[in-house]
Design a protein around this motif. Structure first.
Motif, short mmCIF file in Angstrom:
data_model
loop_
_atom_site.label_atom_id
_atom_site.label_comp_id
_atom_site.label_asym_id
_atom_site.label_seq_id
_atom_site.Cartn_x
_atom_site.Cartn_y
_atom_site.Cartn_z
N GLU A 193 -22.61 2.75 -7.51
CA GLU A 193 -21.76 3.77 -8.10
C GLU A 193 -20.36 3.66 -7.50
OE1 GLU A 193 -23.24 7.23 -4.96
OE2 GLU A 193 -23.77 7.37 -7.09
N ALA A 194 -19.44 4.47 -8.07
CA ALA A 194 -18.08 4.47 -7.55
C ALA A 194 -18.07 4.85 -6.07
CB ALA A 194 -17.23 5.45 -8.35
N GLN A 195 -17.20 4.23 -5.30
CA GLN A 195 -17.16 4.45 -3.86
C GLN A 195 -15.74 4.77 -3.41
OE1 GLN A 195 -18.92 1.12 -1.70
NE2 GLN A 195 -20.04 0.51 -3.54
N THR A 196 -15.65 5.58 -2.37
CA THR A 196 -14.37 5.84 -1.72
C THR A 196 -14.36 5.04 -0.43
OG1 THR A 196 -14.22 8.06 -2.65
CG2 THR A 196 -12.84 7.58 -0.74
N ILE A 197 -13.38 4.14 -0.29
CA ILE A 197 -13.36 3.18 0.82
C ILE A 197 -12.05 3.32 1.58
CG2 ILE A 197 -13.39 0.71 1.39
CD1 ILE A 197 -15.04 0.26 -1.13
N THR A 198 -12.14 3.15 2.90
CA THR A 198 -10.96 3.16 3.77
C THR A 198 -10.87 1.81 4.47
OG1 THR A 198 -11.13 5.56 4.11
CG2 THR A 198 -9.82 4.30 5.70
N HIS A 199 -9.87 0.99 4.09
CA HIS A 199 -9.67 -0.33 4.67
C HIS A 199 -8.19 -0.56 4.95
CE1 HIS A 199 -13.67 -2.49 3.38
NE2 HIS A 199 -13.84 -1.59 4.32
N ARG A 200 -7.91 -1.63 5.67
CA ARG A 200 -6.54 -1.95 6.03
C ARG A 200 -5.90 -2.87 4.98
NH1 ARG A 200 -4.23 -1.27 10.86
NH2 ARG A 200 -6.26 -1.09 11.92
N VAL A 201 -4.61 -2.63 4.70
CA VAL A 201 -3.87 -3.47 3.76
C VAL A 201 -3.47 -4.78 4.46
CG1 VAL A 201 -1.79 -3.65 2.35
CG2 VAL A 201 -3.00 -1.47 2.49
N VAL A 202 -3.85 -5.89 3.86
CA VAL A 202 -3.49 -7.19 4.45
C VAL A 202 -2.46 -7.93 3.60
CG1 VAL A 202 -5.67 -7.45 5.67
CG2 VAL A 202 -5.48 -8.29 3.32
N ASP A 203 -2.26 -7.47 2.36
CA ASP A 203 -1.26 -8.12 1.51
C ASP A 203 -0.89 -7.17 0.38
OD1 ASP A 203 0.47 -10.01 0.53
OD2 ASP A 203 -1.08 -11.18 -0.52
N ILE A 204 0.36 -7.25 -0.07
CA ILE A 204 0.83 -6.44 -1.19
C ILE A 204 1.29 -7.39 -2.29
CG2 ILE A 204 2.50 -4.70 -1.97
CD1 ILE A 204 2.62 -3.65 0.87
N ILE A 205 0.79 -7.17 -3.49
CA ILE A 205 1.09 -8.04 -4.63
C ILE A 205 1.95 -7.25 -5.63
CG2 ILE A 205 0.11 -9.43 -6.48
CD1 ILE A 205 -2.50 -9.50 -4.81
N TYR A 206 3.14 -7.75 -5.88
CA TYR A 206 4.04 -7.11 -6.84
C TYR A 206 3.94 -7.84 -8.17
CZ TYR A 206 6.01 -4.89 -2.69
OH TYR A 206 6.17 -4.18 -1.54
N ASN A 207 3.62 -7.10 -9.21
CA ASN A 207 3.50 -7.66 -10.56
C ASN A 207 4.36 -6.83 -11.50
OD1 ASN A 207 2.73 -8.99 -12.87
ND2 ASN A 207 0.63 -8.18 -12.89
N GLY A 208 5.63 -7.18 -11.59
CA GLY A 208 6.56 -6.37 -12.37
C GLY A 208 6.76 -5.02 -11.69
N ASP A 209 6.50 -3.95 -12.43
CA ASP A 209 6.63 -2.61 -11.85
C ASP A 209 5.32 -2.11 -11.27
OD1 ASP A 209 5.32 -2.43 -14.24
OD2 ASP A 209 6.37 -0.64 -14.95
N LYS A 210 4.30 -2.96 -11.24
CA LYS A 210 3.00 -2.58 -10.69
C LYS A 210 2.84 -3.12 -9.28
CE LYS A 210 0.71 -2.42 -15.21
NZ LYS A 210 -0.41 -2.93 -16.04
N ILE A 211 2.17 -2.31 -8.45
CA ILE A 211 1.93 -2.71 -7.06
C ILE A 211 0.42 -2.71 -6.81
CG2 ILE A 211 2.36 -2.14 -4.64
CD1 ILE A 211 4.87 -0.68 -5.48
#
Length: 282
Positions: A193-211
């Motif tokens: 089922e859907a899960q709520t997860i807490t993890h660390r950001v290792v990379d940010i991907i920019y796709n136009g105006d979407k992050i």
């Protein structure tokens, strides 16, 4: 006018003044609402406290309730009430020397209204504090309990954490974020089922105006197989709330549930037990 009345008038007048000032600041001021949120929260607590003190002072100034006429309960040997007499008070009592008249206090309607008002103000203060906390946090789920060891030793299993809602543009590599993994992705990765997860950001991907974000648990050997989109973001981890998480975790166990039920039964039932346990023939 005695001291209690003067104190009550001062408290109620001050509460009204502060409330009026807050209303003017909200509707006529130039500051953004988000900037006013902490101010509104503090002012709300002050207003509620002043109203509570004022009404409490009014209640303390009320005279003691008058004693009603004596009444007499006539019982049979089984303890059943045969008759109740109010008229003649002392004369009826003297006819039954073994029976003691019972004095009942008159119903204090004004005191009941004051007590109800104090209760409503106290409940309103609790709700105001809770809503202010939600507004400051910027999310409707500011407190979460970590269910797995994926972020150990940074965040231990069972710990409660505070999450602050943030814009995707405010997230940086290295931040710990909380996000909701949709059911479709959760099933594809072995979940149910859907899960709520807490993890660390290792990379940010920019796709136009979407992050989008790539994440990884500190205790996991590899990055997460999914990509976190902006609409999946719940908020950014701010801090751990000490001692509370283990308590909630314990309360979810059968022993914890039984303890809560026992406490509720005691709180609700003890006054009744005392009430009926104190019955005596009069």
């Amino acid at each position: 006018m005695n001291g209690a009345k003067i104190f009550a008038v001062i408290c109620l007048a001050a509460a009204t003044s502060v409330a009026s000032f807050q209303i003017l600041m909200i509707f006529r001021g130039n500051l953004p609402f988000n900037t006013l949120v902490p101010f509104i929260g503090i002012n709300g607590a002050v207003i509620g406290g002043l109203f509570y003190l004022g009404i409490d002072a009014i209640g303390a100034n009320q005279p003691e309730g008058q004693v009603a006429k004596k009444i007499l309960l006539i019982r049979d040997k089984a303890g059943r009430v045969l008759s109740i007499s109010r008229a003649g008070g002392d004369s009826v009592s003297s006819a039954f020397p073994s029976k003691k008249p019972l004095e009942l206090p008159a119903v204090d309607r004004k005191g009941q209204v004051i007590g109800l008002s104090k209760t409503m103000i106290a409940l309103g203060l609790v709700m105001e504090i809770f809503l202010s906390f939600l507004l400051v946090s910027g999310t409707f789920t500011p407190l979460l309990i970590v269910q797995t060891e994926s972020m150990e030793p940074t965040i231990m299993t069972g710990e409660m954490i505070w999450i602050r809602g943030v814009s995707p543009t405010d997230v940086r590599v290295g931040d710990i974020i909380t996000f909701t993994l949709p059911q479709t992705i959760a099933i594809a990765t072995g979940g149910a089922e859907a899960q709520t997860i807490t993890h660390r950001v290792v990379d940010i991907i920019y796709n136009g105006d979407k992050i989008n974000f790539k994440t990884k648990g500190d205790n996991n050997p590899i990055e997460d197989t999914w990509t976190v989109t902006s609409d999946m973001l719940v908020g950014r981890y701010e801090m751990q709330v000490p001692y509370i998480g283990p308590i909630f975790t314990t309360l979810k166990t059968p022993m914890g549930i039984a303890t809560v039920l026992a406490v509720i039964l005691l709180v609700v039932g003890l006054p009744e037990i005392k009430k009926y346990g104190g019955f005596n023939d009069v």
